[in-house]
Enzyme design. Structure first.
Site, PDB file in Angstrom:
ATOM      1  N   ARG A 163      11.228   7.534  -1.259  1.00 47.83           N
ATOM      2  CA  ARG A 163      12.663   7.589  -1.569  1.00 47.83           C
ATOM      3  C   ARG A 163      12.991   7.039  -2.950  1.00 47.83           C
ATOM      4  O   ARG A 163      14.106   7.192  -3.438  1.00 47.83           O
ATOM      5  CB  ARG A 163      13.456   6.842  -0.488  1.00 47.83           C
ATOM      6  CG  ARG A 163      13.658   7.657   0.781  1.00 47.83           C
ATOM      7  CD  ARG A 163      14.477   6.900   1.794  1.00 47.83           C
ATOM      8  NE  ARG A 163      13.693   5.900   2.480  1.00 47.83           N
ATOM      9  CZ  ARG A 163      14.212   4.984   3.315  1.00 47.83           C
ATOM     10  NH1 ARG A 163      15.514   4.939   3.506  1.00 47.83           N
ATOM     11  NH2 ARG A 163      13.436   4.113   3.916  1.00 47.83           N
ATOM     12  N   LYS A 180       6.097   1.997  -5.128  1.00 46.00           N
ATOM     13  CA  LYS A 180       7.389   1.331  -5.025  1.00 46.00           C
ATOM     14  C   LYS A 180       7.332  -0.119  -5.487  1.00 46.00           C
ATOM     15  O   LYS A 180       8.223  -0.591  -6.205  1.00 46.00           O
ATOM     16  CB  LYS A 180       7.881   1.388  -3.576  1.00 46.00           C
ATOM     17  CG  LYS A 180       9.149   0.612  -3.307  1.00 46.00           C
ATOM     18  CD  LYS A 180       9.664   0.831  -1.904  1.00 46.00           C
ATOM     19  CE  LYS A 180       8.705   0.394  -0.844  1.00 46.00           C
ATOM     20  NZ  LYS A 180       9.311   0.492   0.519  1.00 46.00           N
ATOM     21  N   ARG A 229      15.592  -3.899 -64.533  1.00 46.89           N
ATOM     22  CA  ARG A 229      16.401  -2.707 -64.372  1.00 46.89           C
ATOM     23  C   ARG A 229      16.538  -2.021 -65.722  1.00 46.89           C
ATOM     24  O   ARG A 229      16.394  -2.645 -66.776  1.00 46.89           O
ATOM     25  CB  ARG A 229      17.778  -3.048 -63.809  1.00 46.89           C
ATOM     26  CG  ARG A 229      18.596  -3.977 -64.683  1.00 46.89           C
ATOM     27  CD  ARG A 229      19.815  -4.493 -63.951  1.00 46.89           C
ATOM     28  NE  ARG A 229      20.614  -5.351 -64.815  1.00 46.89           N
ATOM     29  CZ  ARG A 229      21.401  -6.317 -64.368  1.00 46.89           C
ATOM     30  NH1 ARG A 229      21.478  -6.585 -63.083  1.00 46.89           N
ATOM     31  NH2 ARG A 229      22.127  -7.029 -65.211  1.00 46.89           N
ATOM     32  N   ALA A 239       0.804  -1.222   0.000  1.00 46.15           N
ATOM     33  CA  ALA A 239       0.000   0.000   0.000  1.00 46.15           C
ATOM     34  C   ALA A 239       0.834   1.268   0.000  1.00 46.15           C
ATOM     35  O   ALA A 239       0.307   2.351  -0.253  1.00 46.15           O
ATOM     36  CB  ALA A 239      -0.932   0.013   1.217  1.00 46.15           C
ATOM     37  N   ASN A 246      19.296 -18.120 -51.300  1.00 43.45           N
ATOM     38  CA  ASN A 246      20.411 -17.216 -51.026  1.00 43.45           C
ATOM     39  C   ASN A 246      19.979 -15.779 -51.295  1.00 43.45           C
ATOM     40  O   ASN A 246      19.547 -15.451 -52.409  1.00 43.45           O
ATOM     41  CB  ASN A 246      21.624 -17.547 -51.892  1.00 43.45           C
ATOM     42  CG  ASN A 246      22.849 -16.762 -51.431  1.00 43.45           C
ATOM     43  OD1 ASN A 246      23.464 -17.073 -50.423  1.00 43.45           O
ATOM     44  ND2 ASN A 246      23.194 -15.733 -52.193  1.00 43.45           N
TER      45      ASN A 246
END
Length: 455
Positions: free
Chosen positions: A14, A21, A436, A9, A373
């Site tokens: 700190r 925490k 291409r 709770a 590949n």
């Protein structure tokens, strides 16, 4: 019967955080989850989490745990006040209650089991887990007779010089006979500087009360700051590394290696420096991981070499070579005897056996057959700006350097993609694909000084 209550709770000021925490993480799990896991292994009949500050975040952190009972402590008025909140939910319960704190993540199941066993063997009203600290400065001292029955607990500031030589302190972990504790809890007072109700006041009324020393005093460490959190991580890592090295795993420069306690390793695995194993990762025998690798929620099969690589949520088959500077993620599956090499990224991709992508490639949403590949610089262009699309490459096919496959696309078996091609349509089996522009060479285009000649 056994019930477990975990105090969760508090805020933990700190920690300098907006988070409660107990939800801060240590080695991949929240502090409170670690405590809960240690206690759950005892199979208690009831598991109660006392929540207050940031309770929505605590509940969220434990949402995957079935059967938990959350008990609200609306005001945080001390540990005794927290346990008073159990009076209603545990009404009629006649067994033993173990009280744990959600910020002691190094506590083990065996230690809790030993505490309960001692408590029951001695028919104690209460049993306190104690630790013998090398330096107990600042802690209240627990004084016992020769049978470890507690005679008194004295705060550090109230101890004489002789009493301060006693190294035994309370770990803040207890086992109670619940019916006897429930009778005492309403008697607690807040006549102290903090105006809080302390659980330790019950020892003024209960008898007999025994101490049970923890074997490893570091288990008793509570986390109140980031410094203590870092120290707890060091302790946790030392435990984990020692465990695996004793079981046949080689670690070179182990202090540079971190391993979550959910990781599974087989004998004859070698972990090189600066390697980090996270989540539900499994590494099988004969594999060498690192240096400089991160493996998270992944399986690495036998006899693999993973060098300077990141593997997340994926599976690597036997005999593979991965890296350097490879990133494999998003449930990718790499078949046996594959090569995934320098600066290659796989994302949500499946590779068949004996398939290689050795250099500078991106394969996303792709399925590759056996003995494929992938040439250097190959890219599967899987995203059209709105959706991801698949690429399929058949067995024994090859892509030339700097190829781009624009998905969705299917490349058949035994296909060769010419270097520099941008392929946008499906390619049938046994084909050569060239996509291409025709090369154009213009001779005598520049003068001797490198200036363009006027035509």
């Amino acid at each position: 019967m056994l019930a477990v209550a975990i105090l969760a709770a508090g805020k933990g000021t700190r920690m300098k955080s907006d988070l409660p925490k107990v939800v801060h993480e240590l080695g991949g799990r929240s502090l409170v989850k670690r405590v809960l896991d240690a206690a759950t292994a005892l199979s208690p009949k009831r598991r109660l989490i006392i929540v207050g500050y940031g309770q929505a975040l605590v509940r969220e952190a434990l949402a995957a745990e079935p059967g938990l009972e959350f008990v609200e402590q609306a005001e945080q008025l001390g540990t005794g006040h927290a346990i008073q909140q159990l009076l209603e939910p545990l009404q009629g319960f006649t067994g033993d209650l173990v009280v744990l704190t959600g910020d002691t993540p190094l506590l083990t199941t065996q230690t809790i089991a030993d505490l309960v066993a001692t408590h029951r063997d001695r028919h104690a009203a209460a049993t306190v887990l104690t630790a013998l600290l090398p330096d107990p400065t600042g802690y209240g001292r627990v004084f016992c007779d020769r049978n470890n029955q507690i005679e008194c607990i004295i705060e550090h500031r109230d101890c004489t010089d002789a009493q301060r030589q006693n190294q035994r302190v309370s770990a803040g972990v207890y086992c109670f006979k619940w019916p006897e504790l429930a009778e005492i809890l309403p008697k607690l007072s807040n006549n102290n500087d903090q105006k809080e109700y302390y659980l330790t006041e019950v020892f003024n009324y209960l008898s007999p009360v025994f101490a049970q020393d923890v074997e490893d005093y570091e288990e008793s460490f509570g986390i109140n700051s980031r410094v203590q959190l870092a120290h707890a991580y060091e302790v946790l890592q030392s435990r984990i590394r020692d465990k695996w090295m004793r079981l046949g795993v080689t670690m070179n420069l182990p202090d540079t290696i971190t391993i979550d306690d959910t990781v599974e390793l087989e004998p004859n695995v070698i972990i090189e420096p600066q390697t980090h194993l996270r989540g539900y990762t499994k590494i099988k025998s004969g594999s060498v991981i690192g240096p400089g690798s991160l493996i998270e929620n992944s399986t690495i099969a036998e006899n693999c070499r993973v060098l300077y690589a990141t593997v997340e949520d994926s599976q690597i088959g036997a005999g593979c070579r991965v890296g350097p500077y490879t990133h494999i993620s998003k449930e990718s599956i790499v078949g046996d005897r594959c090569r995934v090499g320098n600066f290659v990224e796989l994302k949500k991709t499946r590779m068949g056996e004996n398939t290689n992508a050795a250099h500078l490639s991106y394969l996303g949403d792709a399925t590759l057959g056996n003995r494929v590949n992938i040439g250097a610089g190959t890219v599967t262009a899987n995203y059209d700006g709105f959706n991801k699309h698949p690429t399929v490459i058949g067995d024994r096919s090859k892509t030339g350097a700097n190829s781009v496959l624009v998905a969705p696309i299917q490349i058949g078996k035994n296909v060769n993609i010419a270097s520099g091609s941008v392929v946008t349509t499906n390619v049938e089996d046994n084909a050569l694909a060239i996509a291409r522009a025709r090369e154009t060479i213009k001779p005598d285009y520049y003068d001797e000084d490198g200036r363009k000649k006027v035509k």
